[in-house]
Design a protein around this motif. Structure first.
Motif, PDB file in Angstrom:
ATOM      1  N   TYR A 152      -3.464   3.301  -0.760  1.00  0.00           N
ATOM      2  CA  TYR A 152      -3.849   2.748  -2.049  1.00  0.00           C
ATOM      3  C   TYR A 152      -3.155   1.401  -2.234  1.00  0.00           C
ATOM      4  O   TYR A 152      -1.945   1.287  -2.032  1.00  0.00           O
ATOM      5  CB  TYR A 152      -3.447   3.690  -3.193  1.00  0.00           C
ATOM      6  N   GLU A 153      -3.919   0.408  -2.635  1.00  0.00           N
ATOM      7  CA  GLU A 153      -3.344  -0.903  -2.925  1.00  0.00           C
ATOM      8  C   GLU A 153      -2.588  -0.854  -4.253  1.00  0.00           C
ATOM      9  O   GLU A 153      -2.966  -0.130  -5.178  1.00  0.00           O
ATOM     10  CB  GLU A 153      -4.453  -1.956  -3.013  1.00  0.00           C
ATOM     11  N   ASP A 174      -8.468  -9.943  -2.263  1.00  0.00           N
ATOM     12  CA  ASP A 174      -8.713  -8.909  -1.258  1.00  0.00           C
ATOM     13  C   ASP A 174      -8.429  -7.518  -1.811  1.00  0.00           C
ATOM     14  O   ASP A 174      -9.104  -6.541  -1.440  1.00  0.00           O
ATOM     15  CB  ASP A 174      -7.896  -9.169   0.011  1.00  0.00           C
ATOM     16  N   GLN A 175      -7.455  -7.389  -2.720  1.00  0.00           N
ATOM     17  CA  GLN A 175      -7.183  -6.101  -3.349  1.00  0.00           C
ATOM     18  C   GLN A 175      -8.333  -5.690  -4.277  1.00  0.00           C
ATOM     19  O   GLN A 175      -8.753  -4.529  -4.287  1.00  0.00           O
ATOM     20  CB  GLN A 175      -5.880  -6.165  -4.142  1.00  0.00           C
ATOM     21  N   THR A 208     -15.097  -1.983  -3.336  1.00  0.00           N
ATOM     22  CA  THR A 208     -15.772  -1.330  -2.216  1.00  0.00           C
ATOM     23  C   THR A 208     -15.558   0.177  -2.240  1.00  0.00           C
ATOM     24  O   THR A 208     -16.488   0.961  -1.987  1.00  0.00           O
ATOM     25  CB  THR A 208     -15.260  -1.901  -0.875  1.00  0.00           C
ATOM     26  N   GLN A 209     -14.340   0.607  -2.568  1.00  0.00           N
ATOM     27  CA  GLN A 209     -13.996   2.027  -2.538  1.00  0.00           C
ATOM     28  C   GLN A 209     -14.472   2.786  -3.762  1.00  0.00           C
ATOM     29  O   GLN A 209     -14.747   3.985  -3.698  1.00  0.00           O
ATOM     30  CB  GLN A 209     -12.472   2.192  -2.400  1.00  0.00           C
ATOM     31  N   ASP A 261     -11.434  -6.744  -4.091  1.00  0.00           N
ATOM     32  CA  ASP A 261     -12.585  -6.441  -3.237  1.00  0.00           C
ATOM     33  C   ASP A 261     -12.477  -5.031  -2.665  1.00  0.00           C
ATOM     34  O   ASP A 261     -13.474  -4.297  -2.583  1.00  0.00           O
ATOM     35  CB  ASP A 261     -12.683  -7.453  -2.091  1.00  0.00           C
ATOM     36  N   TRP A 262     -11.264  -4.656  -2.266  1.00  0.00           N
ATOM     37  CA  TRP A 262     -11.040  -3.308  -1.726  1.00  0.00           C
ATOM     38  C   TRP A 262     -11.363  -2.255  -2.784  1.00  0.00           C
ATOM     39  O   TRP A 262     -12.046  -1.266  -2.497  1.00  0.00           O
ATOM     40  CB  TRP A 262      -9.592  -3.174  -1.270  1.00  0.00           C
ATOM     41  N   THR A 271       0.843  -1.191   0.000  1.00  0.00           N
ATOM     42  CA  THR A 271       0.000   0.000   0.000  1.00  0.00           C
ATOM     43  C   THR A 271       0.880   1.243   0.000  1.00  0.00           C
ATOM     44  O   THR A 271       2.012   1.226   0.485  1.00  0.00           O
ATOM     45  CB  THR A 271      -0.942   0.045   1.221  1.00  0.00           C
TER      46      THR A 271
END
Length: 247
Positions: free
Chosen positions: A86-87, A41-42, A48-49, A44-45, A3
């Motif tokens: 930020y990913e 998971d990245q 979501t954002q 999904d993040w 990140t």
């Protein structure tokens, strides 16, 4: 840790902008066999954002002397959201071969293998009875675009850097949500490979990102009846595309 805070995100973007006009810098950052790897998971993040309805945005940056792909959530008016972190995914070499699978309407499944250096090996054909629910990019086209980047990508970067001062080299990619969200229930990761494709609109070769979903079951025998393809190629590079030109 993958990140960046907001300040480092901007530093990474500026670093790539500076590198684009110097081909020797580009050569130190990218090899044509390298790819990005994103994880559920990245993704999904990002989902979501992100507030826009149709397209995600992925930015290219340079951090710690590595090219990185930054997940850049957008507001509902298309601007980049100001976030604490930020990913991102670094550019690197594949650890394993990739299998690209496409189930043709009703009857046949074609399998291709991309080796770790992105060389094509045709694998086999299986008869099945799938249901094709939506149009997908043909596997052969995707493989050809990846091979075009592998063979010609550095020449393309050299020309763009030296002749156009890097101004036409990609800074971001706009990616339809369905490309990144497709198959995420079963996928263990998503490989993002560069490709080169001809644009009839701009009358020249443009880079693209090709997304390949990866599964625990490399043969995909457990999911081919559900999924017409594990490969998607609809990304649009900026430049020349902008948020306003893709809708």
């Amino acid at each position: 840790m993958t990140t960046l805070n907001y300040e480092r995100y901007n530093v990474a973007i500026d670093s790539w902008n500076l590198s684009k006009s110097n081909y020797s810098d580009i050569q130190s950052l990218i090899a044509p066999q390298q790819v990005f790897t994103l994880y559920p998971d990245q993704i999904d993040w990002l989902a979501t954002q992100n507030e826009t309805e149709t397209y995600f945005r992925l930015d290219i940056g340079v951090w710690k002397n590595e090219m990185i792909l930054i997940l850049a959530p957008r507001t509902n008016v298309g601007d980049i959201k100001v976030l604490d972190n930020y990913e991102y995914a670094p550019l690197g070499f594949l650890e394993n071969d990739l299998q690209l699978t496409q189930t043709k309407t009703y009857t046949m499944t074609n399998n291709y293998i991309l080796s770790k250096d992105l060389t094509k090996h045709e694998n086999d054909t299986d008869i099945n009875f799938p249901i094709l629910q939506q149009p997908v990019t043909a596997q052969q086209i995707a493989v050809d675009e990846i091979e075009s980047w592998r063979e010609n990508g550095m020449d393309w970067l050299s020309l763009e850097s030296n002749e156009f001062n890097g101004e036409r080299i990609f800074q971001s990619f706009y990616v339809p949500k369905q490309d990144l969200l497709q198959n995420q229930e079963d996928a263990t990761s998503m490989v993002c490979a560069f490709g080169l494709k001809y644009s009839a609109v701009y009358q020249r070769l443009l880079p693209t990102l090709i997304f390949i979903s990866c599964f625990e079951d490399a043969s995909m025998k457990n999911v081919t009846t559900k999924l017409p393809s594990n490969t998607y190629d609809w990304s649009r590079p900026y430049p020349p595309y902008t948020a306003s030109t893709i809708g």
